[in-house]
Design a protein around this motif. Structure first.
Motif, PDB file in Angstrom:
ATOM      1  N   THR A 400      32.639  52.482  30.271  1.00 29.42           N
ATOM      2  CA  THR A 400      32.487  50.780  30.315  1.00 29.42           C
ATOM      3  C   THR A 400      31.656  50.739  31.761  1.00 29.42           C
ATOM      4  OG1 THR A 400      34.407  50.672  31.211  1.00 29.42           O
ATOM      5  CG2 THR A 400      34.278  50.362  28.759  1.00 29.42           C
ATOM      6  N   SER A 402      31.107  47.044  34.400  1.00 27.12           N
ATOM      7  CA  SER A 402      31.245  45.781  34.860  1.00 27.12           C
ATOM      8  C   SER A 402      29.994  44.679  34.850  1.00 27.12           C
ATOM      9  CB  SER A 402      32.101  45.762  36.089  1.00 27.12           C
ATOM     10  OG  SER A 402      31.236  45.839  37.213  1.00 27.12           O
ATOM     11  N   THR A 405      27.822  45.653  37.758  1.00 30.36           N
ATOM     12  CA  THR A 405      27.183  47.066  37.773  1.00 30.36           C
ATOM     13  C   THR A 405      25.756  47.045  38.152  1.00 30.36           C
ATOM     14  OG1 THR A 405      28.837  47.788  36.402  1.00 30.36           O
ATOM     15  CG2 THR A 405      26.998  49.243  37.001  1.00 30.36           C
ATOM     16  N   THR A 425      32.694  45.296  30.163  1.00 32.60           N
ATOM     17  CA  THR A 425      33.841  44.723  30.395  1.00 32.60           C
ATOM     18  C   THR A 425      34.296  44.018  31.420  1.00 32.60           C
ATOM     19  OG1 THR A 425      35.045  46.502  31.076  1.00 32.60           O
ATOM     20  CG2 THR A 425      34.884  46.616  28.474  1.00 32.60           C
ATOM     21  N   ASP A 426      35.026  42.775  31.163  1.00 36.74           N
ATOM     22  CA  ASP A 426      35.613  41.884  32.500  1.00 36.74           C
ATOM     23  C   ASP A 426      37.002  42.038  32.495  1.00 36.74           C
ATOM     24  OD1 ASP A 426      35.594  40.364  34.541  1.00 36.74           O
ATOM     25  OD2 ASP A 426      34.952  38.528  33.544  1.00 36.74           O
ATOM     26  N   HIS A 427      37.535  42.873  33.343  1.00 34.52           N
ATOM     27  CA  HIS A 427      39.196  42.737  33.346  1.00 34.52           C
ATOM     28  C   HIS A 427      39.683  43.368  31.926  1.00 34.52           C
ATOM     29  CE1 HIS A 427      38.415  39.945  36.685  1.00 34.52           C
ATOM     30  NE2 HIS A 427      39.315  40.778  37.302  1.00 34.52           N
TER      31      HIS A 427
END
Length: 521
Positions: A400, A402, A405, A425-427
């Protein structure tokens, strides 16, 4: 094998297969005590019903037993242990790499295809055999690896034995259109006879099961029957290759072929029913060749045409009978072509194989391999499929990035992984994916690439599949997505893994074979 037995005195012909059967049975009897946690040895069971794990110990025991059966004149094919050992090596390699169950099944299937290809110098047939009979699917995700393994195996064997066809045949040519008619009738005859050949083999197994004697006694008795038949006709010994070669070359009289055919069928039933380890593929070719030769002789006598060659009917008979017995006409057509490398035979061969197949399935719904799969648990298909979900096949912890990135890191990850999509993904919550196609426009504009981040390239409508979804639902999602993988999410959109299209297809292909077997008891 035939010439060796012909040189023996009658007494030696009688006892040699019996002693070989006794030793082969003793190896199985005492070798079964040294099994480990994995007990599966049959590659069909491992691919279709199991988890792809094959017992190395028991495979070696069975192969050693097959060595004594074949060396002593047992009427059974040598391809069985060849395929067994190839599938075992593939299973060991996959387990060493910790592959997932669907991919391990495919690797074992590739090993089996390689074994068949090496046994018959037939790379396409090895692939089609496993795809059509074992996996029940010709999808490229499955068929491609099978072809690759078969071709490599064939090239390896040809380095030792040369590139020539397995059988040398006389020149064949269709001179008039009416000549195709008798070949259609041959396909019909093959389709009528093949079900009874299948039933005879099953009956011989059931007859042997009535007796509670140890396996080495049963195999000794089977060898004794073969020896008794060999006293009169040593041609019943072995897998029948030399006799088939003689039939194709026109070296046999039809009266002799008729008697050898009857004796050979009885010898094969005795060897197979006693529990001997080996294959019935080559004996099936023998029966088809003999049946075709006899039919061609009758056709020649009725028509009086010099262009009707009984040896040509023997070639087509091999394919038609094989298609009727295995219920795999495509494999049979390709197999005979690769065994002979004669394209002139294709037209009558195709028609005879198709007619033989349709005739056989009307009489007998189960193929020569269906009973073995049924005994190994194919009836559990419905329960197994109902319990199988995406979470059972998914790979956890996918790669993954963020939303922040940078472009350079994104490019490096694409180069390192060869994926077409990177999940964002976010958290831990899945919000979309970045496509390899979308970053290509920035590669020639470095000034823009320096300020671009994953959030700018994000595809927020990317398809996902839930961990609790069925495999049918996952396959439906793949039909609207051109990627190899799909992200797997929980009910709150948390990314928990990824699932590969190949794994889904392999699982469903195996389920299809189980269903077909279970519904034809």
């Amino acid at each position: 094998m035939v010439s060796s037995f012909a040189a023996l005195p009658p007494g030696a012909r009688l006892v040699c297969p019996a002693i070989g059967g006794l030793l082969a049975g003793a190896i199985i009897q005492f070798g079964s005590r040294f099994h480990g946690q994995i007990t599966t040895t049959d590659y069909m069971e491992a691919v279709v019903l199991g988890d792809g794990r094959i017992s190395a110990r028991q495979s070696l025991v069975k192969s050693l037993s097959a060595l004594f059966t074949n060396a002593s004149g047992g009427s059974i094919g040598r391809e069985g242990p060849l395929v067994q050992l190839a599938a075992m090596v593939a299973s060991l390699a996959g387990r060493f790499q910790h592959w997932t169950t669907p991919r391990l099944r495919l690797l074992v299937a590739c090993g089996a295809a390689a074994g068949i290809a090496s046994a018959y110098n037939a790379p396409i047939s090895g692939s089609v055999f496993v795809a059509e009979i074992v996996l029940g699917s010709m999808a490229m995700e499955i068929f491609g690896p099978l072809v690759f393994a078969s071709v490599i195996a064939t090239l390896t064997v040809r380095g030792f034995l040369g590139p020539g066809p397995l059988y040398q045949i006389p020149l064949f040519r269709l001179n008039r259109a009416w000549e195709i008619g008798p070949y259609l009738l041959l396909g019909l005859v093959s389709g009528l006879v093949a079900p009874w050949f299948i039933r005879l083999l099953r009956a011989s197994e059931k007859f042997a099961e009535r007796f509670s004697a140890p396996v080495y006694i049963k195999m000794c008795a089977g060898g004794l029957i073969v020896g008794a038949l060999a006293v009169f006709y040593p041609e019943v010994c072995g897998n029948g290759y030399s006799v088939v070669s003689g039939i194709l070359a026109g070296h046999w009289l039809w009266q002799t072929v008729a008697l050898i055919l009857i004796f050979k069928v009885l010898a094969t039933a005795a060897t197979f029913g006693s529990g001997a380890v080996g294959g019935v593929f080559t004996p099936t070719l023998f029966v088809g060749a003999s049946l075709g030769f006899l039919f061609g002789t009758v056709t020649h006598g009725v028509t009086g045409s010099a262009s009707v060659n009984p040896s040509a009917f023997a070639i087509v008979g091999m394919g038609a009978f094989l298609a009727a017995a295995t219920h795999a006409p495509i494999m049979a057509i390709v197999m005979i072509f690769e065994l002979t490398l004669d394209h002139q035979i294709i037209l009558p061969l195709i028609l005879a194989c198709v007619v033989g197949y349709y005739t056989s399935v009307k009489i007998e719904k189960r193929s020569i391999y269906a009973e073995a799969l049924k005994r190994k648990g194919a009836g559990d298909y419905a329960r197994q499929l109902a319990e199988l979900h995406v979470r059972d096949l998914m790979k956890p912890n996918p790669l993954t990035i963020s939303p922040t990135t940078e472009f350079s890191e994104i490019a490096e990850k694409f180069v390192a992984t060869h994926f077409h999509y990177l999940y964002v993904t976010d958290h831990g919550r899945f919000i979309g994916a970045v496509s390899l196609h979308d970053i290509k426009s920035y590669l020639n504009t470095p000034e823009l690439a320096k300020v671009v981040i994953a959030g700018d390239l994000l595809r927020d409508s990317f398809p996902v599949v839930r961990a609790s979804a069925s495999l049918i639902e996952a396959l439906e999602r793949f039909s609207h997505h051109n990627g190899e993988r799909l992200p797997v999410v929980s009910h709150d959109k948390e990314l928990v893994g990824s699932i590969a299209k190949t794994d889904v297809i392999l699982a469903l292909a195996a389920s299809t074979v189980r269903s077909a077997t279970a519904t034809n008891p």
